[in-house]
Write a protein that holds these residues in place. Structure first.
Motif, short mmCIF file in Angstrom:
data_model
loop_
_atom_site.label_atom_id
_atom_site.label_comp_id
_atom_site.label_asym_id
_atom_site.label_seq_id
_atom_site.Cartn_x
_atom_site.Cartn_y
_atom_site.Cartn_z
N GLN A 64 4.95 -79.44 -42.67
CA GLN A 64 3.70 -78.76 -42.32
C GLN A 64 2.65 -78.93 -43.42
O GLN A 64 1.85 -78.04 -43.67
CB GLN A 64 3.97 -77.27 -42.06
CG GLN A 64 2.95 -76.59 -41.17
CD GLN A 64 3.45 -75.25 -40.65
OE1 GLN A 64 4.63 -75.07 -40.40
NE2 GLN A 64 2.55 -74.31 -40.49
N ASP A 75 6.72 -79.38 -38.57
CA ASP A 75 6.57 -78.11 -39.25
C ASP A 75 7.94 -77.72 -39.82
O ASP A 75 8.89 -78.50 -39.81
CB ASP A 75 5.99 -77.04 -38.32
CG ASP A 75 6.88 -76.72 -37.12
OD1 ASP A 75 8.10 -77.04 -37.13
OD2 ASP A 75 6.35 -76.14 -36.15
N THR A 109 1.20 -68.58 -48.64
CA THR A 109 0.92 -69.35 -47.43
C THR A 109 2.12 -70.17 -47.02
O THR A 109 2.53 -70.17 -45.84
CB THR A 109 -0.30 -70.27 -47.66
OG1 THR A 109 -1.45 -69.47 -47.91
CG2 THR A 109 -0.55 -71.16 -46.45
N TRP A 110 2.71 -70.89 -47.96
CA TRP A 110 3.87 -71.72 -47.65
C TRP A 110 5.07 -70.87 -47.25
O TRP A 110 5.80 -71.24 -46.32
CB TRP A 110 4.22 -72.63 -48.83
CG TRP A 110 3.75 -74.04 -48.66
CD1 TRP A 110 4.49 -75.09 -48.19
CD2 TRP A 110 2.45 -74.59 -48.96
NE1 TRP A 110 3.75 -76.25 -48.18
CE2 TRP A 110 2.49 -75.98 -48.65
CE3 TRP A 110 1.27 -74.06 -49.47
CZ2 TRP A 110 1.40 -76.82 -48.83
CZ3 TRP A 110 0.19 -74.90 -49.64
CH2 TRP A 110 0.25 -76.25 -49.33
N TRP A 113 4.57 -70.04 -43.64
CA TRP A 113 4.85 -71.18 -42.77
C TRP A 113 6.36 -71.41 -42.60
O TRP A 113 6.82 -71.82 -41.54
CB TRP A 113 4.22 -72.46 -43.35
CG TRP A 113 2.74 -72.51 -43.28
CD1 TRP A 113 1.91 -71.75 -42.49
CD2 TRP A 113 1.89 -73.37 -44.03
NE1 TRP A 113 0.60 -72.10 -42.72
CE2 TRP A 113 0.55 -73.08 -43.66
CE3 TRP A 113 2.11 -74.35 -45.00
CZ2 TRP A 113 -0.55 -73.75 -44.20
CZ3 TRP A 113 1.03 -75.02 -45.55
CH2 TRP A 113 -0.29 -74.72 -45.15
#
Length: 483
Positions: A64, A75, A109-110, A113
Motif C-alpha cells: 500500500q 494493500d 498512518t501505516w 493501513w
C-alpha cells in the motif's frame, strides 16, 4: 482450543533436520517429536516426504505504498495473503515519512493501513529529514512501539533521499537507542546527473534506467554508509545489495571486523539486466526497480556472498505497480514508478535456484529465508525456529513438486510477474500462520486482520545480531507484542 498436527515430515531448522511431528495449539508450537498425540478435533496435515520449515520472513516489503504519484496494487491484505501462498508468514514493511512529516504521524498512518494484514507484520521506519522532533520520535518509536530499525534512502533526490548529515545524526541516534540503521545504497546525486544526461542524449526508454544507476554508484554509497557507521561504531544493514561492488564493500568491512550486514532480493538473484533491452515497453518497464537488475556476473557474486555469509538474508522489496501505472514513464524512464513484486515467489525462486542449482542445503535455505532475519531484527526465537514455545508459523515444502510462475495464476493483485514463465521445482503445499492452516494445495484461506503487529525489542549488549551489538548501558528497551 485450536490444534493442528503436522505428521511425518522432516523438521528443518537453520542448524539441523530431523524426522518429527509438530503439534500446534492456539497459535504456538506445543510439541515437536515422534508420534505426537492429536487433541480431539485437531486438523491433521500429512507431511510425508516433505520438509517442515519455519515460515518465511520477508524483511523488505512495501504494501500500500504511495510513491512517484501512485499507490502500489497490493494493500496489506492482498500482499500478505500472497505471501502466505508462497510460504512467507511474517513481513517487515516500511513507514516512509515525506519531507518534514513527523515520524509518529507517518507511523500511525501505516499502522492503520496494516490492520487488515493476513500475517504478522512489523516496521522499519525511514528517516528522510532531521530536526529535534525526528530525534525525539525515534526514541518514542524504539521505547514505546517496538521499532528497532531505521531506513535511510541514499537515492531519490528531491524526494526521500537522506543526505550525509541526516545519516550521521540518525546513525548516532540509532546507537544511543540500540536500533539498527538500514540503508538503500545508491549515490543519488550522481543518479540524478546521469538521468538528465541520458534524457538529453535521446535515451528515454526503460533501457536508460540501469544506465543511470551503474554498479559503481551502489558500491560508492555502500562504502560511504559503512564509513559513517564505523565512526559511530554502530552496526549497519545494507538492503537489496544487487552488485559485486556492493558485496565487495560489505566483505571488506566485515574482514576488518566491522558489523555490516546485507540483504539480497530474489529478483536480483534470478533475473538479469537483459530484461531492459526487450523492445516491448510494458515488459521492460515492468522490471524497473532500484537498484536495477544486473548482468549475470553480479548474480554470481550475490550467490557466493549468501553462501559465504557475507550476505545474510533474502527479501523481495515487494512494490507491486501495474502496467497502467508503469506507463506514466512512456517517453521518460525517470517517471516509471520504481518497484516489482515477489513476496509470493521469493521462497520458490530461491529454493529452485539456490538449493536445486547452486547447492544450498535445506538448512541453509531456512537461514537465508527466515532465521537470519528473525535473529537480525530481534524476533528470534519466537520466529525463525521450529521449537516448543515458538509461534506456530510453518511451511510444509514438497521438494519434488513443480509450478510455473505467472501473473495469470498469482494471488498478488499486480498484472506483472518478474519471474513470468519460470518453472520451479520445490513449492509450499501448506502454510500455517498463527496456528491456522491458511494455504493448502493451492487453496488460500487468508483472513484480513488475522496478522498481529510485532514489537521488536531494542538491541542490548547481550544480544547477538549475527555479531555483537553494544550500546550504552541504561537505555531502556521495549518488548512484547500487540494487535
Amino acid at each position: 482450543m485450536q490444534a493442528t498436527v503436522i505428521r511425518g515430515g522432516t523438521v528443518t531448522n537453520h542448524d539441523r533436520a530431523f524426522k518429527s511431528d509438530v503439534l500446534c495449539v492456539d497459535g504456538v508450537i506445543a510439541g515437536v517429536g515422534p508420534d505426537l498425540d492429536a487433541p480431539a478435533g485437531a486438523e491433521i496435515v500429512d507431511a510425508g516426504g516433505q520438509y517442515v520449515m519455519p515460515g518465511g520472513i520477508d524483511p523488505h516489503t512495501h504494501m500500500q505504498m504511495p510513491f512517484m504519484g501512485f499507490v502500489t496494487m497490493d494493500d496489506f491484505y492482498t500482499g500478505t495473503a500472497a505471501g502466505l501462498a508462497g510460504g512467507t508468514t511474517t513481513i517487515i514493511d516500511f513507514v516512509i515519512p515525506s519531507q518534514q512529516q513527523p515520524l509518529m504521524e507517518a507511523y500511525r498512518t501505516w499502522r492503520d493501513w496494516a490492520t487488515k494484514a493476513a500475517c504478522d507484520y512489523t516496521f522499519h521506519v525511514a528517516v528522510t529529514w532531521w530536526d529535534q522532533s525526528v530525534h525525539d520520535d525515534m526514541g518514542t518509536l524504539v521505547r514505546d512501539e517496538g521499532v528497532n530499525s531505521f531506513k535511510h534512502f541514499m537515492a531519490y533526490k528531491d524526494s526521500i533521499m537522506a543526505d550525509d548529515g541526516v545519516l550521521a545524526n540518525s546513525f548516532q541516534r540509532c546507537l544511543e537507542l540500540g536500533a539498527m540503521p538500514t540503508v538503500h545504497a545508491e549515490f543519488g546525486e550522481m543518479v540524478f546527473v546521469l538521468q538528465q544526461k541520458l534524457l538529453a542524449s535521446g535515451i528515454t526508454g526503460p533501457e536508460g534506467h540501469p544506465l543511470s544507476r551503474p554498479p559503481v554508484l551502489e558500491g560508492e554509497a555502500a562504502e560511504r554508509a559503512i564509513a559513517i557507521a564505523k565512526v559511530f561504531d554502530v552496526p549497519v544493514y545494507i538492503v537489496h545489495v544487487s552488485s559485486s561492488d556492493g558485496v565487495d564493500a560489505i566483505a571488506r568491512a566485515r574482514a576488518r571486523g566491522q558489523k555490516v550486514f546485507g540483504e539480497a532480493l530474489a529478483g536480483h538473484l534470478c533475473v538479469n539486466d537483459a530484461v531492459y533491452r526487450n523492445p516491448d515497453f510494458t515488459f521492460a518497464a515492468g522490471h524497473v526497480m532500484s537498484p536495477p537488475f544486473r548482468a549475470p556476473e553480479h548474480q554470481t557474486a550475490l550467490w557466493k556472498a549468501l553462501q559465504s555469509g557475507t550476505l545474510q538474508t533474502t527479501a523481495t522489496d515487494h512494490c507491486s505497480f501495474c502496467a497502467a501505472q508503469k506507463a506514466a514513464g512512456l517517453g521518460d524512464f525517470t517517471k516509471i514508478p520504481n518497484g516489482c513484486g515477489g513476496v509470493e515467489e521469493r521462497m520458490l525462486a530461491v529454493w529452485d535456484e539456490g538449493v536445486n542449482q547452486r547447492g544450498l542445503s535445506p538448512s541453509e535455505f531456512v537461514k537465508i529465508t527466515s532465521t537470519n532475519a528473525a535473529q537480525m531484527f530481534n524476533l528470534y526465537p519466537r520466529k525463525g525456529l521450529i521449537a516448543v514455545g515458538a509461534d506456530a508459523d510453518l511451511v510444509v515444502w514438497d521438494p519434488q513438486a513443480t509450478k510455473t510462475l505467472s501473473a495469470k495464476t498469482q494471488f498478488s493483485k499486480s498484472d506483472f510477474n518478474v519471474f513470468e514463465g519460470r518453472t520451479v521445482t520445490g513449492i509450499p503445499t501448506h502454510t500455517i500462520s498463527g496456528g491456522e492452516l491458511v494455504f493448502k494445495n493451492g487453496d488460500l484461506r487468508a483472513r484480513a486482520g488475522a496478522g498481529r503487529y510485532l514489537k521488536r525489542p531494542a538491541f542490548t549488549a547481550g544480544f547477538d545480531v549475527l555479531g555483537r551489538f553494544s550500546r550504552p548501558a541504561g537505555v531502556a528497551t521495549s518488548s512484547g507484542n500487540a494487535k
